[in-house]
Design an enzyme around this catalytic site. Structure first.
Site, mmCIF file in Angstrom:
data_model
loop_
_atom_site.group_PDB
_atom_site.id
_atom_site.type_symbol
_atom_site.label_atom_id
_atom_site.label_comp_id
_atom_site.label_asym_id
_atom_site.label_seq_id
_atom_site.Cartn_x
_atom_site.Cartn_y
_atom_site.Cartn_z
ATOM 1 N N CYS A 7 -16.103 -7.155 11.319
ATOM 2 C CA CYS A 7 -17.214 -8.104 11.360
ATOM 3 C C CYS A 7 -18.551 -7.372 11.471
ATOM 4 C CB CYS A 7 -17.086 -8.997 12.580
ATOM 5 S SG CYS A 7 -15.512 -9.834 12.710
ATOM 6 N N ARG B 247 -18.555 -3.103 5.453
ATOM 7 C CA ARG B 247 -17.635 -3.047 6.592
ATOM 8 C C ARG B 247 -16.345 -3.804 6.315
ATOM 9 N NH1 ARG B 247 -20.675 -1.850 11.355
ATOM 10 N NH2 ARG B 247 -19.334 -3.098 12.679
ATOM 11 N N LYS C 1 -14.283 -1.251 6.969
ATOM 12 C CA LYS C 1 -14.727 0.152 6.996
ATOM 13 C C LYS C 1 -14.460 0.780 8.355
ATOM 14 C CE LYS C 1 -16.564 3.936 5.577
ATOM 15 N NZ LYS C 1 -15.646 4.785 4.824
ATOM 16 N N GLU D 29 -2.943 11.595 1.611
ATOM 17 C CA GLU D 29 -4.284 11.046 1.416
ATOM 18 C C GLU D 29 -4.437 10.475 -0.001
ATOM 19 O OE1 GLU D 29 -6.608 10.097 3.140
ATOM 20 O OE2 GLU D 29 -8.408 10.137 1.923
ATOM 21 N N LYS E 134 -5.382 6.607 -0.789
ATOM 22 C CA LYS E 134 -6.541 6.230 -1.610
ATOM 23 C C LYS E 134 -6.109 5.239 -2.688
ATOM 24 C CE LYS E 134 -9.206 7.034 0.239
ATOM 25 N NZ LYS E 134 -9.126 7.714 1.498
ATOM 26 N N ASN F 264 -18.459 -10.124 17.265
ATOM 27 C CA ASN F 264 -17.481 -9.164 16.727
ATOM 28 C C ASN F 264 -16.509 -8.836 17.847
ATOM 29 O OD1 ASN F 264 -19.187 -9.066 14.573
ATOM 30 N ND2 ASN F 264 -19.824 -6.936 14.883
ATOM 31 N N GLY F 265 -15.243 -8.681 17.521
ATOM 32 C CA GLY F 265 -14.290 -8.262 18.552
ATOM 33 C C GLY F 265 -13.258 -9.352 18.820
ATOM 34 N N HIS G 268 15.629 14.405 -0.292
ATOM 35 C CA HIS G 268 16.287 13.726 0.834
ATOM 36 C C HIS G 268 16.099 12.215 0.760
ATOM 37 C CE1 HIS G 268 17.234 17.560 2.665
ATOM 38 N NE2 HIS G 268 16.001 17.935 2.359
ATOM 39 N N TRP H 211 -14.397 -10.743 9.654
ATOM 40 C CA TRP H 211 -13.106 -10.194 9.222
ATOM 41 C C TRP H 211 -12.078 -10.845 10.145
ATOM 42 C CZ3 TRP H 211 -9.307 -6.818 11.298
ATOM 43 C CH2 TRP H 211 -8.477 -6.201 10.358
ATOM 44 N N GLU I 219 -5.079 1.687 -1.194
ATOM 45 C CA GLU I 219 -6.106 0.822 -0.607
ATOM 46 C C GLU I 219 -7.059 0.235 -1.625
ATOM 47 O OE1 GLU I 219 -8.330 2.618 2.592
ATOM 48 O OE2 GLU I 219 -8.571 4.486 1.535
#
Ligand code: M6R
Length: 617
Positions: A2, A27, A612, A490, A494, A101-102, A513, A75, A497
């Site tokens: 948020c 964000r 973000k 990584e 990338k 926010n939170g 394996h 969010w 997402e």
């Protein structure tokens, strides 16, 4: 996560709040809203969707006059993303309005109590509970808004950054923070104030800002200034006004189609900025104040524990290889979210390195608080100056990557590796685990990395062509060994997402394996096969893929012929030391993900469901 924006002053609040919300879009969010006092009444407009949707709606629902306003990008945590759950939320009387926010963890107990006192709720959010709790306190105790916010917050368990105002007293806004960042921009002559989750919404108006600390609140009064207090006991806190070093150009796209692409291309400069003033090649030294000042602690440490999340965790894994190889210090790398809840064994002889681009990731912050409580020394590696993790750490080093706006981390990753390499080299020198000539060689090679990243970026068109061939696949496997195993992780992250294609990273030798069962003619496999990194072994892994008809995209050292013969495609990167190779091999993987996502018409900078900086656990 948020985002909060607010304004109180002599200008029209509407454009400042709306443009500010656009700056916070990076964000990640799913709905947006605004509340204004238009001189007569409180006007609220909110909607599921983007800030552009809010603008269309606000045009009809509210007049844009008024000098006080608060806005929000949400969010979703409590309650699905829809119009009703969007912020701002108004109290039952219609007088108080809040953005938040939170997460309020005990919201349900508070809500049940408020219901017994006659309050009703429209939304499923914890925020609507908080604004009615504030209203209840204000009425019951007959106190001003600031006091009511303080008393209410003392009943709350959880995390928050909030901005609240009362339509009957629109000359003041009350803000508070615990675990979620909040900055107050101070306009000229203290005649206007800006409120935001970070400074980007108010950069063109002022460079002076006050950052609230956890458990602090402020009453902001038009023309009268701000008063900061401790939420717990009401003590006055002296305000510390910081001068921001950030420029507007740094947070704009600068001609690129997306922030992510801009940030990928910024890496040569970002890496240079990271080692500037620290890597002194002519003198053959590395100077880092945070390390020098605590050298004894580093040298006496039994081990280093790295805590981080996501891409920063991958940078931590690369650092594990580098620290152990160069400085011979045992390293453990932990997901911050696991570490904080698993009763880890931590002693005073441990050093905990917390890596975080934003410096606000809730799990990482909690992990370092835990480590500190057990006596460990905490060293922060953050990008955002003055962020919560930077402040909470005992010492640290900034990455100096500049603002990273794209949700997918790119330059944060390579600059984190750069800082961690500098630390490892400095410690190796102090411990005598590296020879003087090896040390010099590392400095020389590290200094050449920005030029080599520029070279690697030249493969852009070739990578775009490869992206076009594979954009419609359902799965991609990424393989790497040694220093480049975390790069495989990584690369897969990338891709996942921003393109929503399923991808997995594996150590190349682990393929047999399990994952080898997935390989057939429809499975592309990206293999990092640079010359110095167990090359022959990786070539054998490539042979195994080839004999099962998998499609191979090899990331190879310039001039490579062996992998070229086997692979369907190769992407070359310049040669460097094995320990520094992740700084180069990661570049084509970033570009591959970027181009696939663009070709699939995905929202590259704000992928679905992602934020973000993840300021809730
Ligand atoms: O700000 P932080 O570095 O603490 O963020 C950690 C992760 O949330 C972050 O790296 C995330 O995984 C990125 N979206 C990766 O691109």
């Amino acid at each position: 996560m948020c985002g909060i924006v607010g304004y109180i002053g002599h200008r029209e609040a509407y454009p400042i709040v709306i443009e500010g919300l656009k700056r916070l879009e990076y964000r990640g969010y799913d709905s947006a809203g605004i509340a204004l006092f238009d001189g007569n009444d409180l006007k609220v407009s909110k909607t599921k969707g983007k800030v552009a949707d809010l603008e269309a709606r606000a045009k009809i629902e509210i007049s844009n006059t008024g000098n006080v306003g608060i806005g929000h990008t949400r969010w979703a945590t409590h309650g699905v993303p829809n119009d009703v759950n969007s912020h701002p939320h108004v109290s039952n009387s219609g007088e108080l309005v809040i953005v938040h926010n939170g997460i309020i963890e005990n919201y349900d107990a508070l809500k049940q109590e408020l219901i017994t006192r006659g309050y009703t709720f429209q939304s499923d959010t914890d925020t609507e509970v908080l604004i009615n709790l504030i209203e209840d306190v204000k009425k019951k105790e007959n106190v001003k808004l600031g006091k009511a916010v303080q008393v209410a917050l003392n009943q709350v368990i959880g995390a928050y950054a909030i901005a609240v105002f009362d339509k009957n007293k629109p000359e003041e806004v009350v803000v508070a923070r615990l675990g979620s960042p909040l900055a107050i921009g101070i306009g000229e002559d203290e005649s206007e104030f800006f409120i935001a989750s970070d400074a980007s919404p108010f950069l063109e108006y002022t460079k002076n800002a006050v950052y609230l600390e956890d458990e602090e609140m402020a009453v902001i009064r038009f023309h009268k200034g701000i008063k900061v207090r401790k939420i717990k006991d009401d003590t006055i806190v002296p305000t510390y006004v910081q001068e921001l070093q950030l420029n507007l150009e740094q947070i704009e796209k600068g001609g690129y189609d997306h922030f992510m692409l801009k940030e990928i291309h910024e890496q040569p400069k970002a890496i240079t900025d990271t080692y500037r003033g620290r890597l002194l090649r002519n003198e053959a030294i590395i100077k880092m104040a945070g390390v020098e000042d605590n050298m004894k602690r580093f040298l006496n440490a039994d081990r280093i524990i790295i805590v981080a999340c996501g891409t920063s965790w991958h940078a931590g894994l690369v650092a594990e290889y580098i620290f152990e190889d160069l400085a011979r210090i045992p390293v453990e790398v932990e997901y911050a979210s696991e570490f904080r809840y698993r009763n880890p064994i931590i002693t005073e002889k441990d050093i905990v390195i917390a890596i975080s681009q934003s410096g606000e990731t809730a799990d990482t912050l909690a992990a370092i608080k835990l480590a500190k409580s057990k006596g460990a020394f905490v060293f922060g590696v953050c990008n955002v100056v003055g962020s919560s993790i930077a402040r909470e750490s005992d010492a640290g080093a900034y990455t100096h990557a500049g603002p990273e706006i794209g949700v997918a981390s790119t330059k944060a990753f390579t600059t984190q590796i750069t800082v961690l390499t500098l630390i490892a080299l400095r410690l190796a020198r102090a411990k005598g685990t590296i020879s003087s000539s090896d040390f010099r060689q590392h400095l020389l090679e590290l200094e050449m990395i920005p030029k080599k990243v520029e070279e690697a970026l030249k493969s852009d068109e070739h990578i775009k062509m490869i992206a076009d061939i594979y954009k419609d696949v359902r799965n991609i496997l990424y393989l790497g060994r040694g220093f480049n195993f975390p790069v495989a992780l990584e690369g897969a992250l990338k891709l996942k997402e921003i393109s929503y294609i399923h991808a997995e990273g594996y150590p190349a030798a682990e393929m047999k394996h399990g994952p080898i069962a997935l390989i057939d003619e429809n499975m592309p496999i990206v293999v990092i096969a640079t010359k110095k990194g167990h090359y022959e072994k990786v070539v054998s892994n490539i042979q195994e893929i080839k004999s099962r008809k998998g499609k191979i995209i090899g990331i190879v050292t310039e001039g490579d012929t062996q992998v070229r013969e086997l692979a369907d495609h190769v992407i070359e990167v310049p040669e460097t030391l094995e320990s520094l190779s992740p700084l180069l091999t990661t570049i084509p993987l970033q570009l591959l993900s970027y181009h696939i996502a663009v070709l699939l018409d995905k929202n590259v900078d704000q992928p679905r469901n992602l934020a973000k900086s993840v300021t809730v656990e």
